[in-house]
Design an enzyme around this catalytic site. Structure first.
Site, short mmCIF file in Angstrom:
data_model
loop_
_atom_site.label_atom_id
_atom_site.label_comp_id
_atom_site.label_asym_id
_atom_site.label_seq_id
_atom_site.Cartn_x
_atom_site.Cartn_y
_atom_site.Cartn_z
N HIS A 184 0.80 -1.24 0.00
CA HIS A 184 0.00 0.00 0.00
C HIS A 184 0.83 1.29 0.00
O HIS A 184 0.33 2.35 0.37
CB HIS A 184 -0.96 -0.01 1.19
CG HIS A 184 -0.30 0.09 2.54
ND1 HIS A 184 -0.82 -0.48 3.67
CD2 HIS A 184 0.84 0.70 2.96
CE1 HIS A 184 -0.04 -0.23 4.70
NE2 HIS A 184 0.98 0.49 4.28
N GLU A 230 3.25 -5.58 8.79
CA GLU A 230 1.96 -5.35 8.10
C GLU A 230 1.48 -6.62 7.39
O GLU A 230 0.28 -6.79 7.15
CB GLU A 230 2.10 -4.22 7.07
CG GLU A 230 2.26 -2.84 7.70
CD GLU A 230 2.42 -1.70 6.69
OE1 GLU A 230 2.30 -0.55 7.09
OE2 GLU A 230 2.69 -1.97 5.48
C1 DHB Z 1 6.19 3.64 3.11
C2 DHB Z 1 5.58 2.39 3.26
C3 DHB Z 1 4.49 2.22 4.10
O1 DHB Z 1 3.88 1.03 4.34
C4 DHB Z 1 3.95 3.31 4.75
O2 DHB Z 1 2.84 3.12 5.48
C5 DHB Z 1 4.55 4.56 4.63
C6 DHB Z 1 5.66 4.72 3.80
C7 DHB Z 1 7.35 3.82 2.21
O3 DHB Z 1 7.85 2.86 1.63
O4 DHB Z 1 7.80 4.95 2.04
FE FE Z 2 2.23 1.15 5.85
#
Ligand code: DHB
Ligand code: FE
Length: 285
Positions: A12, A240
């Site tokens: 996500h 996650e």
């Molecule tokens: C990023 C990934 C995530 O799951 C998130 O919630 C916020 C940032 C990232 O890769 O920058």
């Molecule tokens: Fe995230």
């Protein structure tokens, strides 16, 4: 009766939402990532659900550190895309399904899972980026969505096993709803990534691909993996991935039915700080 037709799994990353919203999908950095979702967008059109049950995590957007439900079900009629600091994403508001959501809450709570019932909630990139990846940029999302938020931000987080068993209870709830709805269940977040501390930037291709193999073929074994292994191998935000076990636990084979059909598998590194993984599994009739 309602039935679960398929499960969808996807990362996500918020920068994916920004790339879409700012028209950058054809840039060399992003092009290979979005190519992996071309199949999925067509598949969504060909396999239009009546409702999406979308398992995701809030990132201290709707729930600040003042109040942290482990599992929260969105029972509202609509959910507004959140302002995460740069203004809300220019995406349609999310229409809920209060009747089905309330039925699921009734059934799952009576099955001993303590859900928090949420009648008002903004939804952040955890929910809107998967919708964008699967549905593109429509004027309205193709169907109602039931947001189901899982705490994977503030410890203690739920175990893989609890998520997997919750998926089974959600399946029972959906399939006892007295209306012939086609429901997809989505598990989102992951794959390996760590956003803070000395290991920031961590990606583990081997772990991620092993996770995908196990999720498809032996989800019960994957459910037994403790969260310390996710954090060690997949980074602090790699946890996650336990949300994918909720969607997998809702598939027919977990309840004695036929194995699901794998219709799409995609893995790509990098997207922002994150490894992106994506699966579509269909329940066989
Ligand atoms: C990023 C990934 C995530 O799951 C998130 O919630 C916020 C940032 C990232 O890769 O920058
Ligand atoms: Fe995230």
């Amino acid at each position: 009766m309602a039935r679960i037709t398929a499960s969808v799994y996807t990362s996500h990353v918020p920068a994916i939402g920004a790339a879409l919203d700012l028209g950058k999908t054809q840039e060399p950095y992003w092009q290979p990532l979005f190519k992996g979702y071309e199949f999925s967008k067509q598949w969504m059109k060909d396999n239009q659900p009546d409702v999406i049950f979308l398992v995701y995590n809030d990132h201290a957007t709707a729930f600040s550190l003042e109040m942290i439900p482990t599992f929260a079900i969105g029972t509202a009629a609509e959910f507004t895309p959140a302002d995460e600091g740069w203004g809300p994403r220019p995406v349609p508001k999310v229409i809920g399904h209060p009747e089905l959501a309330s039925h699921i809450a009734q059934s799952v709570i009576q099955d001993d899972f303590d859900l928090t019932i949420v009648n008002k909630m903004d939804v952040d990139h955890g929910l809107t980026v998967p919708l964008s990846l699967m549905c593109g940029q429509p004027d309205a999302w193709p169907c109602p969505v039931i947001p189901f938020a899982v705490n994977v931000v503030q410890y203690p987080v739920p175990s893989g096993n609890r998520c997997y068993n919750l998926g089974k209870a959600i399946r029972k709830a959906i399939e006892s709803y007295d209306e012939p709805l086609k429901v997809q269940i989505w598990g989102t977040g992951g794959m390996s990534h760590q956003l803070q501390g000395p290991r920031a930037g961590l990606i583990n291709r081997e772990f991620d691909n092993h996770f995908l193999d196990k999720l498809i073929a032996d989800p019960a074994a994957q459910a037994a993996v403790p969260h310390i292994d996710y954090v060690r191998e997949a980074g602090s935000e790699g946890i996650e991935l336990v949300m994918w076990l909720i969607a997998r636990g809702a598939m027919a084979d977990v309840n004695g039915g036929p194995k699901p059909k794998l219709v799409h598998r995609f893995y790509h590194v990098p997207a922002s700080n994150t490894a992106v993984g994506h699966l579509i599994l269909e329940n066989q009739a």
